[in-house]
Design an enzyme around this catalytic site. Structure first.
Site, short mmCIF file in Angstrom:
data_model
loop_
_atom_site.label_atom_id
_atom_site.label_comp_id
_atom_site.label_asym_id
_atom_site.label_seq_id
_atom_site.Cartn_x
_atom_site.Cartn_y
_atom_site.Cartn_z
N HIS A 81 8.65 33.38 60.91
CA HIS A 81 10.05 33.58 60.52
C HIS A 81 10.66 32.33 59.89
O HIS A 81 11.88 32.26 59.74
CB HIS A 81 10.88 34.02 61.71
CG HIS A 81 10.52 35.39 62.23
ND1 HIS A 81 11.18 35.99 63.28
CD2 HIS A 81 9.56 36.27 61.83
CE1 HIS A 81 10.64 37.19 63.51
NE2 HIS A 81 9.65 37.37 62.66
N ASP B 192 7.01 34.44 64.98
CA ASP B 192 8.44 34.11 65.04
C ASP B 192 8.64 32.79 64.30
O ASP B 192 7.83 32.43 63.44
CB ASP B 192 8.91 34.04 66.49
CG ASP B 192 10.36 34.48 66.65
OD1 ASP B 192 11.23 33.83 66.02
OD2 ASP B 192 10.64 35.43 67.39
#
Length: 422
Positions: A265, A242
């Protein structure tokens, strides 16, 4: 002392969750009475250095199988009660531990030195954190050791994925209501959810750490901030499933420098506006960072249909990217709620960004229709497209380009792509 012993005896006959709750009650009793569980008062935990408290002297077993959470709590009580600066030592070995709460306030500055490996239990979490530091100031968490969250045992079963609402598994290291915190040298592997979570902190320095989880691991943010002021994240490697760093609501004066991010991310401000009455985010400076094959690069994200708040003075400078998707993005339609975002974004700089991307729209500025972004500057962005050349053209009409929607943007310097069509 008798009361503490009765609680410990009861804890020995309960399940793990019950033990955690009882140990929290014991901790409160012990701090009040200046006692620790099951032993004499006193400072000498190690012969030779009375301010170093070794968890193995309080019952911890480094065999990777014995749950030593009580030993961590017993040791912490002695450290926290020390009138002189004291150290909680986790020596070499593998120490299994269920949820642990290190609560203050403490009488003197505290160091937690991790030389070995601490392994998380799979279950038994009454609250969503594994190690919680709370209401304790002047703390140093250091060492060459590792926190292994054993996230691989729960990721498929956590039920979250990309759901908007779900109960996240425990964060590995949570710091709440603290001032003057330093975290240096440690490694966190396979957190069940966030590796680190700072909430309501002031004066935090994080440097030379490693946060590692597979690219496909869900919700394993490296460092998430909420209501955190004066934070510096430096010289670290974050490779997760993430956001490498996510700066949430109410954060001020956050610096991220010389961080290697990827997979993951990207480096994000947000998401913002998910909840009511969110505080402003002011002053986020990201500089001299490297991004490796991340799903997003430099990102600001706010929820549609949000309440009013501000996000301003956000600067990304001197960034190297390698095969990054969505390298520069402001997304004010994040989430699935719909409606215009009321987060006012202003004074944003993307400068000296270079490397390679697999996305044709190198810059994507998708701002709120009711509150267009103001003062966005994109300067000296040189990203070579290395994705597949076929298919749909960029928003600028060529192979690569930029997308600007409701954004007051100024382009400058050398650019490797056409500017947004006017």
């Amino acid at each position: 002392m008798a009361n503490a012993r009765r609680l410990v005896a009861k804890a020995n006959n309960t399940n793990v969750v019950g033990s955690l709750i009882l140990m929290a009650l014991v901790f409160g009793s012990c701090v009040v009475n200046g006692e620790y569980l099951g032993g004499r008062r006193g400072l000498a935990a190690n012969s030779g250095n009375p301010t170093v408290f070794d968890i193995t002297k309080f019952g911890a077993v480094g065999d990777g199988a014995t749950n030593s959470f009580k030993a961590f709590l017993n040791t912490w009580i002695q450290v926290c009660e020390s009138p002189a600066p004291a150290t909680l030592l986790v020596p070499k070995g593998e120490f299994l531990a269920g949820p642990v709460i290190f609560a203050g306030p403490c009488k003197s500055p505290v160091t937690v030195e991790v030389q070995g490996t601490i392994i998380a239990t799979t279950s038994g979490y009454a609250t969503p954190e594994w190690f919680l530091f709370e209401r304790v100031d002047n703390v140093v968490l250091t060492g060459t050791g590792t926190f292994h969250g054993k996230g691989e045992d729960v990721w498929k079963a956590d039920g979250c994925g990309k759901k908007v609402q779900c109960n996240l598994p425990p964060t590995s290291l949570k710091f709440r209501n603290m001032k003057n915190l330093e975290v240096t040298g440690i490694t966190s592997i396979n957190a069940k959810a966030f590796h680190m979570f700072l909430v309501k902190t002031d004066g935090v320095k994080i440097n030379n750490i490693k946060l590692i989880a597979p690219a496909e691991s869900p919700n394993t943010d490296g460092i998430h901030l909420s209501n955190a002021d004066n934070v510096a994240i430096l010289d670290s490697k974050i490779a997760t499933g993430d956001d490498c760093v996510s700066v949430g609501r109410g954060c001020n004066n956050v610096t991220v420098e010389r961080v290697i991010c990827g997979p993951g991310h990207g480096l994000s401000v947000g998401s913002l506006g998910k909840y009511k009455n969110e505080e402003d985010v002011i002053g986020v400076h990201v500089k001299n960072c490297t991004m490796l094959e991340t799903d997003n690069g430099l990102r600001i994200k706010t929820w549609g249909g949000s309440g009013p708040s501000r996000a301003e003075n956000i600067h990304f400078e001197d960034i190297i990217m390698e095969n990054v998707k969505n390298p520069i993005i402001i997304d004010q339609n994040y989430g699935s709620r719909g409606g215009d975002s009321k987060v006012a974004i202003s004074d944003v700089l993307f400068k000296n960004v270079r490397g390679t991307t697999i996305t044709k729209d190198i810059v994507q500025l998708m701002c709120s229709k009711s509150l267009p972004c103001k003062g966005v500057n994109v300067v000296d962005v040189n990203l070579n497209f290395v994705g597949k050349a076929g298919g749909q053209k960029s928003s600028s009409g060529g192979l690569v380009g930029a997308l600007c929607d409701n954004a007051n943007v100024v382009f400058g310097g050398k650019l490797s792509f056409p500017m947004c069509p006017k």
